[in-house]
Design a protein around this motif. Structure first.
Motif: not given
Lengths: 360, 336
Positions: B311, B313, B322-323, B325, B328
């Motif tokens: 992960x 951060x 927050x993450x 990512x 996508x």
């Protein structure tokens, strides 16, 4: 960056968080109505820095997400007509209808074009006089004036091949519906900044007067949101209920009279159908008599029967009753590459925001 | 994979691209050179280790501020070789040209290829040209492949990151994607946006001269910084913490990102690198990077940690977290 960095300052943020901590003495649940707020809250990690007793829940403020399935199916059915060009904002492309989506229809060769402003639809209509151009008129009060202007221009320029699939929504009646159902405990509202730029403060007065809840019209930068939350907490602790404006640099009490006049020229209030919330009185617009010829709902066209995934919780998520984490499809079956419900499609959808930013 | 057709997002460099590689390509081609999925393959030979890589270029438009498809085709392959510590030496050049394409424009692109190949010190030693009917390709697509010897005593890979390591970034994010977008229909932005497209081999040489213990280098192209960091975090099974305030983004790029709802951390770059180095080497490495014109604006942006493996951060500007990512869905197609 000027006028942005000032609202992301770490030291001021720390000061505001201190004030919030000092002010808050009891558990409180606040609803951020607007999807842009939800994104900002997650993007800056605001939930994590608030005292534990303050809970933020996300509301129905993403126009793509609240568009009912039937309207998506209608857009899909229209796109399958040989003489139709669909003009739409990009977010609508991937929203699943009952069995298809505009993105899939485009891959099958339908003429569907992504545009960035309502006026681009006029341009397309002029370029292709032999086609029927259908603009998907989706949005809240922020978008409605631009749609009204496009309609007024089309009339002025005597364009007879431009039509509108009208699925616009009005925010205040939806908030009334949420307060009436009493399914969610809402201690106060963080009201949408940009919708309020158009409609001003008055359409929200019922929140304080009839339902005894405080509300603050709030901007979208992290400091705006922190200050908005603090203003709400202050009202709660002082046992006051009023509609206040935090986002003063943009929002005026009377709203934007010019924009409101444009809407009023073309549309009148009507009941509106919301995904998840159903039919809400006065929460939509219908065409006034002299513009009815541009309403695509006059077309005789067969639309497929409605079908929704039985486990999709978008409806409950939109009302703040459930969080995406309670949905069995979330992340397992439903993700941005394979959205089951609209809340996973829009970049302002609650499920998409949770998917992208949430860290357990 | 729920999709039964290829979507543009399969080419975005984000999550769908990864699924495609994992589910369709890797099961068919298993070998030790391919498996690490680094930017280039390592092939060991009696005389040393060769790096080998290939890439195709379909950018639209083919000319953009700060470069063109030809310059991009050389830089991209040179950079992929550099990222595993190879000295790029020989390139192939294949063109797929649409019938009707202007010979004058072709000359300009080839001349730009010669110029940047000279700058990077690589020779174009083999090539191919195909012409397809009008409509079967959009103007011009280019493929390049490249080889180079890997420096002795250097071991760079995405699997090497360890807790305690430091993460460095060589400069401003998002210049390339914004420069290309600025030329697209409907987005005619004015201003000084320019692609950062550049060969990074010289910068890498200097970095490895001073700090041969660098664990991993990557150029954050499609999918941007966020996607590249996630790839490394996954490959090395570590967590990462990034300080948002340390990540350099130009004001113009930030402004347009705000306007379009894009996140600069996901924008493509063509002349930037991420370096992961052991603790206590970061200051020294930063100095070396900042002495080079392509690393002038370098920053230490974060660290590798044990917690939250796989992960990334982000510590946000206002002190939250927050993450971060992977990309996508894909932001915009055909940016490289």
């Amino acid at each position: 960056m000027k006028f942005i960095d000032e609202f992301r300052d770490k030291e001021i943020a720390e000061g505001l968080i201190q004030r919030i901590r000092k002010t808050s003495t009891r558990p409180t649940q606040l609803m951020e109505v607007c999807g842009t707020h939800t994104v900002s809250i997650f993007r800056y990690g605001i939930r994590g820095i608030l005292p534990e007793q303050i809970k933020l829940i996300s509301g129905p403020g993403c126009p793509v997400c609240v568009t009912p399935n039937g309207d998506i199916d209608l857009a899909i059915a229209l796109s399958r007509q040989k003489d139709v060009i669909i003009a739409t904002f990009g977010d609508m492309m991937r929203v699943p209808g009952s069995t298809s989506s505009l993105q899939k229809e485009k891959a099958e060769g339908r003429d569907i074009r992504i545009i960035y402003s309502s006026l681009e639809a006029l341009k397309i209509a002029k370029e292709y006089p032999e086609k029927k151009v259908v603009f998907l008129a989706i949005g809240f009060e922020t978008t409605s004036p631009t749609i009204a202007v496009a309609i007024l221009r089309a009339k002025e320029e005597k364009l007879h091949n431009l039509f509108f699939l009208n699925s616009q929504k009005r925010v205040p009646p939806a908030l009334r519906a949420l307060l009436q159902t009493k399914q969610v405990k809402i201690g106060g509202f963080i009201l949408p900044g940009h919708v309020s730029t158009i409609i001003g403060i008055n359409p929200y007065q019922f929140i304080a007067k009839e339902f005894d809840r405080p509300a603050v019209i709030t901007g979208f930068e992290p400091l705006d949101i922190l200050q908005g939350i603090w203003m709400l907490l202050k009202q709660i602790e002082e046992n006051r209920t009023a509609i206040e404006i935090q986002y003063r640099r943009v929002v005026h009490e009377e709203g934007n009279p010019i924009a409101l006049k444009k809407i009023d020229e073309v549309f009148e209030k009507d009941e509106g159908r919301w995904r998840g919330l159903g039919l809400i009185p006065d929460s939509g617009y219908r065409f006034k008599e002299s513009y009815k010829s541009m309403d695509v709902r006059n077309f005789e066209i067969e639309v497929e029967p409605l079908k929704e995934h039985p486990e999709c919780l978008c409806g409950e998520v939109l009302q703040g009753i459930k969080s995406p984490l309670e949905c069995r499809l979330f992340k397992k079956v439903c993700h941005p590459e394979n959205p089951i419900g609209p809340c996973m499609v829009s970049i302002e959808g609650t499920c998409h925001t949770y998917y992208k930013f949430y860290q357990p | 994979m729920p999709e039964d057709k290829i979507l543009l997002a399969h080419g975005s460099g984000g999550k769908l691209s990864h699924d495609l590689i994992k589910q369709i390509f890797l099961p068919q081609f298993t070998n030790p050179s391919l498996e690490p999925l680094d930017d280039s393959a390592k092939i060991t030979h009696r005389q040393g280790t060769i790096a080998f890589t290939t890439d195709s270029y379909v950018v639209n438009p083919i000319f953009f501020p700060g470069g063109d498809i030809g310059k991009l085709a050389v830089c991209g392959t040179v950079n992929d070789l550099s990222m595993i510590g190879a000295t790029p030496s020989h390139l192939s050049l294949s063109l797929i040209v649409e019938e009707g394409f202007s010979i004058e424009l072709l000359k300009q692109i080839i001349s730009s290829i010669r110029e940047v190949a000279e700058q990077a010190g690589v020779n174009i030693v083999t090539g191919d040209t195909k012409v397809v009917e009008h409509g079967a390709a959009d103007q011009l697509f280019i493929n390049t492949a490249g080889i180079g010897w890997i420096r002795q005593g250097v071991n760079l890979s995405g699997i090497n990151a360890k807790p305690g390591d430091k993460i460095l970034l060589s400069g401003y994010l998002g210049d390339h994607e914004m420069a290309v977008l600025s030329q697209r229909e409907g987005f005619k932005f004015q201003g000084e946006l320019k692609s950062d497209c550049a060969p990074l081999n010289d910068l890498v040489e200097k970095m490895l001269d001073t700090c041969p213990s660098i664990r991993c280098l990557r150029d954050p192209t499609r999918g941007g910084l966020a996607t590249t960091l996630n790839e490394i975090a996954m490959m090395s099974n570590v967590g990462m913490v990034i300080e948002e305030e340390k990540v350099p983004v130009r004001e113009s790029v930030r402004g347009i990102s705000e306007l379009l709802g894009l996140d600069p951390l996901y924008l493509a770059n063509e002349g930037k690198l991420i370096a992961i180095c052991p603790p206590n080497e970061e200051e020294h490495l930063l100095d070396v990077m900042r002495e080079h014109p392509l690393g002038r604006d370098a920053e230490i942006i974060g660290r590798v940690v044990e917690e939250n493996p796989k992960r990334v951060i982000l510590h946000t500007l206002i002190g939250g977290h927050r993450i971060l990512d992977m990309l996508t869905g894909g932001q915009y197609p055909r940016i490289c």
